[in-house]
Write a protein that holds these residues in place. Sequence first.
Motif, PDB file in Angstrom:
ATOM      1  N   ARG A 107       0.861  -1.191   0.000  1.00 47.30           N
ATOM      2  CA  ARG A 107       0.000   0.000   0.000  1.00 47.30           C
ATOM      3  C   ARG A 107       0.897   1.242   0.000  1.00 47.30           C
ATOM      4  O   ARG A 107       1.808   1.350   0.821  1.00 47.30           O
ATOM      5  CB  ARG A 107      -0.919  -0.006   1.232  1.00 47.30           C
ATOM      6  N   TRP A 108       0.614   2.148  -0.932  1.00 46.18           N
ATOM      7  CA  TRP A 108       1.485   3.293  -1.149  1.00 46.18           C
ATOM      8  C   TRP A 108       0.659   4.573  -1.178  1.00 46.18           C
ATOM      9  O   TRP A 108      -0.396   4.637  -1.798  1.00 46.18           O
ATOM     10  CB  TRP A 108       2.257   3.134  -2.462  1.00 46.18           C
ATOM     11  N   GLY A 109       1.171   5.608  -0.513  1.00 44.94           N
ATOM     12  CA  GLY A 109       0.404   6.835  -0.342  1.00 44.94           C
ATOM     13  C   GLY A 109       0.827   7.966  -1.251  1.00 44.94           C
ATOM     14  O   GLY A 109       1.648   7.812  -2.149  1.00 44.94           O
ATOM     15  N   ALA A 110       0.244   9.145  -0.988  1.00 42.54           N
ATOM     16  CA  ALA A 110       0.508  10.368  -1.747  1.00 42.54           C
ATOM     17  C   ALA A 110       0.666  11.521  -0.780  1.00 42.54           C
ATOM     18  O   ALA A 110       0.259  11.431   0.384  1.00 42.54           O
ATOM     19  CB  ALA A 110      -0.640  10.641  -2.721  1.00 42.54           C
ATOM     20  N   GLU A 111       1.242  12.605  -1.258  1.00 38.66           N
ATOM     21  CA  GLU A 111       1.469  13.775  -0.415  1.00 38.66           C
ATOM     22  C   GLU A 111       0.193  14.159   0.329  1.00 38.66           C
ATOM     23  O   GLU A 111      -0.889  14.210  -0.257  1.00 38.66           O
ATOM     24  CB  GLU A 111       1.949  14.942  -1.277  1.00 38.66           C
ATOM     25  N   ALA A 112       0.350  14.461   1.621  1.00 44.09           N
ATOM     26  CA  ALA A 112      -0.805  14.676   2.497  1.00 44.09           C
ATOM     27  C   ALA A 112      -0.734  16.046   3.164  1.00 44.09           C
ATOM     28  O   ALA A 112      -0.224  16.177   4.272  1.00 44.09           O
ATOM     29  CB  ALA A 112      -0.865  13.573   3.552  1.00 44.09           C
ATOM     30  N   PRO A 113      -1.250  17.091   2.522  1.00 43.27           N
ATOM     31  CA  PRO A 113      -1.221  18.419   3.133  1.00 43.27           C
ATOM     32  C   PRO A 113      -2.195  18.533   4.298  1.00 43.27           C
ATOM     33  O   PRO A 113      -3.179  17.799   4.381  1.00 43.27           O
ATOM     34  CB  PRO A 113      -1.635  19.340   1.976  1.00 43.27           C
ATOM     35  N   PHE A 114      -1.917  19.471   5.180  1.00 48.39           N
ATOM     36  CA  PHE A 114      -2.774  19.717   6.333  1.00 48.39           C
ATOM     37  C   PHE A 114      -4.095  20.330   5.883  1.00 48.39           C
ATOM     38  O   PHE A 114      -4.125  21.274   5.094  1.00 48.39           O
ATOM     39  CB  PHE A 114      -2.066  20.653   7.313  1.00 48.39           C
ATOM     40  N   ALA A 115      -5.207  19.786   6.407  1.00 50.38           N
ATOM     41  CA  ALA A 115      -6.552  20.260   6.094  1.00 50.38           C
ATOM     42  C   ALA A 115      -7.192  20.756   7.386  1.00 50.38           C
ATOM     43  O   ALA A 115      -7.682  19.950   8.184  1.00 50.38           O
ATOM     44  CB  ALA A 115      -7.379  19.138   5.477  1.00 50.38           C
ATOM     45  N   PRO A 116      -7.196  22.069   7.627  1.00 52.88           N
ATOM     46  CA  PRO A 116      -7.773  22.579   8.885  1.00 52.88           C
ATOM     47  C   PRO A 116      -9.252  22.215   9.012  1.00 52.88           C
ATOM     48  O   PRO A 116      -9.999  22.277   8.035  1.00 52.88           O
ATOM     49  CB  PRO A 116      -7.587  24.097   8.766  1.00 52.88           C
ATOM     50  N   ARG A 117      -9.672  21.833  10.215  1.00 53.49           N
ATOM     51  CA  ARG A 117     -11.099  21.624  10.446  1.00 53.49           C
ATOM     52  C   ARG A 117     -11.789  22.989  10.483  1.00 53.49           C
ATOM     53  O   ARG A 117     -11.138  24.027  10.622  1.00 53.49           O
ATOM     54  CB  ARG A 117     -11.315  20.849  11.745  1.00 53.49           C
ATOM     55  N   ASP A 118     -13.095  23.017  10.342  1.00 50.37           N
ATOM     56  CA  ASP A 118     -13.842  24.263  10.453  1.00 50.37           C
ATOM     57  C   ASP A 118     -13.529  24.919  11.800  1.00 50.37           C
ATOM     58  O   ASP A 118     -13.605  24.278  12.852  1.00 50.37           O
ATOM     59  CB  ASP A 118     -15.348  23.999  10.367  1.00 50.37           C
ATOM     60  N   GLY A 119     -13.140  26.183  11.779  1.00 47.90           N
ATOM     61  CA  GLY A 119     -12.810  26.888  13.013  1.00 47.90           C
ATOM     62  C   GLY A 119     -11.458  26.529  13.589  1.00 47.90           C
ATOM     63  O   GLY A 119     -11.191  26.824  14.759  1.00 47.90           O
ATOM     64  N   SER A 120     -10.597  25.916  12.795  1.00 44.02           N
ATOM     65  CA  SER A 120      -9.287  25.470  13.278  1.00 44.02           C
ATOM     66  C   SER A 120      -8.478  26.607  13.883  1.00 44.02           C
ATOM     67  O   SER A 120      -8.467  27.728  13.376  1.00 44.02           O
ATOM     68  CB  SER A 120      -8.498  24.861  12.099  1.00 44.02           C
ATOM     69  N   THR A 121      -7.755  26.271  14.963  1.00 39.07           N
ATOM     70  CA  THR A 121      -6.966  27.277  15.669  1.00 39.07           C
ATOM     71  C   THR A 121      -5.479  26.952  15.736  1.00 39.07           C
ATOM     72  O   THR A 121      -4.735  27.655  16.425  1.00 39.07           O
ATOM     73  CB  THR A 121      -7.494  27.458  17.101  1.00 39.07           C
ATOM     74  N   GLY A 122      -5.017  25.902  15.068  1.00 37.92           N
ATOM     75  CA  GLY A 122      -3.602  25.569  15.174  1.00 37.92           C
ATOM     76  C   GLY A 122      -3.155  24.568  14.135  1.00 37.92           C
ATOM     77  O   GLY A 122      -3.947  24.052  13.345  1.00 37.92           O
ATOM     78  N   GLU A 123      -1.841  24.276  14.150  1.00 36.60           N
ATOM     79  CA  GLU A 123      -1.190  23.446  13.137  1.00 36.60           C
ATOM     80  C   GLU A 123      -1.596  21.980  13.165  1.00 36.60           C
ATOM     81  O   GLU A 123      -1.350  21.253  12.199  1.00 36.60           O
ATOM     82  CB  GLU A 123       0.327  23.518  13.310  1.00 36.60           C
ATOM     83  N   THR A 124      -2.164  21.517  14.271  1.00 38.06           N
ATOM     84  CA  THR A 124      -2.629  20.130  14.334  1.00 38.06           C
ATOM     85  C   THR A 124      -4.139  20.039  14.510  1.00 38.06           C
ATOM     86  O   THR A 124      -4.676  18.939  14.667  1.00 38.06           O
ATOM     87  CB  THR A 124      -1.947  19.375  15.504  1.00 38.06           C
ATOM     88  N   ASP A 125      -4.817  21.175  14.484  1.00 39.73           N
ATOM     89  CA  ASP A 125      -6.264  21.204  14.692  1.00 39.73           C
ATOM     90  C   ASP A 125      -6.953  20.986  13.345  1.00 39.73           C
ATOM     91  O   ASP A 125      -7.482  21.919  12.734  1.00 39.73           O
ATOM     92  CB  ASP A 125      -6.674  22.539  15.308  1.00 39.73           C
ATOM     93  N   GLY A 126      -6.915  19.748  12.901  1.00 41.73           N
ATOM     94  CA  GLY A 126      -7.475  19.425  11.599  1.00 41.73           C
ATOM     95  C   GLY A 126      -7.125  18.015  11.185  1.00 41.73           C
ATOM     96  O   GLY A 126      -6.914  17.132  12.033  1.00 41.73           O
ATOM     97  N   TYR A 127      -7.009  17.805   9.885  1.00 46.21           N
ATOM     98  CA  TYR A 127      -6.872  16.464   9.336  1.00 46.21           C
ATOM     99  C   TYR A 127      -5.770  16.433   8.278  1.00 46.21           C
ATOM    100  O   TYR A 127      -5.274  17.472   7.831  1.00 46.21           O
ATOM    101  CB  TYR A 127      -8.207  16.029   8.712  1.00 46.21           C
ATOM    102  N   LEU A 128      -5.404  15.234   7.913  1.00 49.63           N
ATOM    103  CA  LEU A 128      -4.562  14.985   6.751  1.00 49.63           C
ATOM    104  C   LEU A 128      -5.346  14.103   5.802  1.00 49.63           C
ATOM    105  O   LEU A 128      -6.003  13.150   6.235  1.00 49.63           O
ATOM    106  CB  LEU A 128      -3.253  14.296   7.145  1.00 49.63           C
ATOM    107  N   VAL A 129      -5.288  14.411   4.534  1.00 47.61           N
ATOM    108  CA  VAL A 129      -5.992  13.633   3.523  1.00 47.61           C
ATOM    109  C   VAL A 129      -4.983  13.191   2.471  1.00 47.61           C
ATOM    110  O   VAL A 129      -4.121  13.980   2.056  1.00 47.61           O
ATOM    111  CB  VAL A 129      -7.110  14.467   2.853  1.00 47.61           C
ATOM    112  N   CYS A 130      -5.063  11.946   2.043  1.00 49.92           N
ATOM    113  CA  CYS A 130      -4.205  11.502   0.950  1.00 49.92           C
ATOM    114  C   CYS A 130      -4.837  10.324   0.222  1.00 49.92           C
ATOM    115  O   CYS A 130      -5.730   9.649   0.753  1.00 49.92           O
ATOM    116  CB  CYS A 130      -2.810  11.135   1.440  1.00 49.92           C
ATOM    117  N   PHE A 131      -4.398  10.103  -0.993  1.00 43.17           N
ATOM    118  CA  PHE A 131      -4.774   8.906  -1.733  1.00 43.17           C
ATOM    119  C   PHE A 131      -3.826   7.771  -1.354  1.00 43.17           C
ATOM    120  O   PHE A 131      -2.633   7.993  -1.108  1.00 43.17           O
ATOM    121  CB  PHE A 131      -4.697   9.142  -3.243  1.00 43.17           C
ATOM    122  N   VAL A 132      -4.369   6.560  -1.312  1.00 43.94           N
ATOM    123  CA  VAL A 132      -3.568   5.364  -1.057  1.00 43.94           C
ATOM    124  C   VAL A 132      -3.910   4.337  -2.130  1.00 43.94           C
ATOM    125  O   VAL A 132      -5.088   4.115  -2.431  1.00 43.94           O
ATOM    126  CB  VAL A 132      -3.851   4.773   0.340  1.00 43.94           C
TER     127      VAL A 132
END
Length: 494
Positions: free
Chosen positions: A417-442
């Motif tokens: 199983r191999w992935g793809a670049e995963a940029p940070f996706a802020p959640r609604d109302g996000s307040t910081g660098e980890t307050d959100g998600y990562l999304v990528c294709f696998v």
Amino acid sequence: MSRTQSSANGEPIAVARAADGGDENPYLLGVFAPVRDELTLDDLPVIGEIPKDLNGVYLRNGPNRQFDAPGRYHMFDGDGMIHAAHFENGKVRYRNRYVRTRAFHEESEAGRSLWTGLMENPKDNPWGNGHGLGIKDSANTDVIFHRGQVLATWYLCGTPYSVDPLSLETIGAQDFLGTFSGDMMAHPKVDEATGELIWFDYGPDQDFLRYGIIGPDGRQTHLTRIDLPGPRLPHDIAITENYSVLMDLPLVQDHDARRAGKYRIYYDRELPARFAVIPRHGNSADVRWFDAKPCYIYHVVNSWEQGDEIVMDVCRVKNPQHQTTFASPLSNMLAYMRLDAQLYRYRFNLRTGTTTETELDDANIEFPSVDSRIMGQSHRYSYNMSLGNEPTLLFDGLVRFDSLTGTKEEHKFGAGRWGAEAPFAPRDGSTGETDGYLVCFVNDEVEDRGEIAIFDAEAVAAGPIARVLLPQRVPSGFHACWVRSDQLAQSQAD
């Protein structure tokens, strides 16, 4: 599951396998093989639950050639195709479309390839990029959001193509309201605080860089020339609040090959790495040069100002030369695509003129990103891809690196199983660098299908909180971005 599909031009698209004396090209097989159809998919099977506060679109660019071409294939030859996952209130839609470049249209009309590839002599190619490099500009490398549109760019400097972030319709070549001419490198940077797009270009025969800025109104506002000792091949740029950092690295053009009409590069270990620090709106006379140990840098993590210093984190490649450890001649030629890079920090002291270099981590990781809202400002966390111990460019895991503590949190995708670049996706109302998600294709080699994986950015090691199953692969490719829902709303309003 509802779906619509079509081929790019109404005709079947070739799934090509190039060969060199019987040697199968690894970048046309398995998870790299082109896909035939352009799809729009709703009501996809989901394992887990898609967060309702994840709203926006994940876009990833990469090569997916339309027709077989003569000669040896290189990943940079493939026609650009953007794959998108649009999230809205707990639901997701997948869409993939070719970037309709000028070359794509010409080959579509001809019903066959008209260009050879990067590793062949381009003398019979119809045309190339603006700098006289006769290789097809395929807009297959990066995808960047700016002023309501995404820009698809190309590895060797090419025409930036505007694409609608939701429909993926190619709007056309971007000339920035008639103020831009020439080419743009693969990784221009957007400063969300100012709305500016910072870029450069280079060429195989020019001993200078052109450095420019597109303003928030979409017009070019600044352009200057920065002289170099000879033609260079820089790939990325760093920005801070007040400065930009450009690179003069010892990966250089083979002049004998160039005189013979070919494109070939080599790593000159006798040259240092040099970095040009320029005020964002400065000119060549304002440049401060900083020397460092020889290396190559494909990708910058981020850069910022700290007292008298410019701090720049990168993925540093110690030896970018072709490797000779694989069984076949073609595999050897392509082996430099398998990166060996480590997180690394430079400090350029504007008062003393000195450079300080520090390795931050010894793991082989690449394709970095930070929260786009703080690009050019200090960051703590970066999100990176772990490179698999494979002869080709494959990402076997996702790594969150903490630059404050020097620690990392990692998730491995699993065997085959191999992935793809995963940029940070802020959640609604996000307040910081980890307050959100990562999304990528696998991509799953066993199942021969793709999926969309969603991670909680605060708990990467826990694995995906949701997996959206796709009926076809998303061929392994290059770079990605996340466009927030507020940005999408602005793009639709414009």
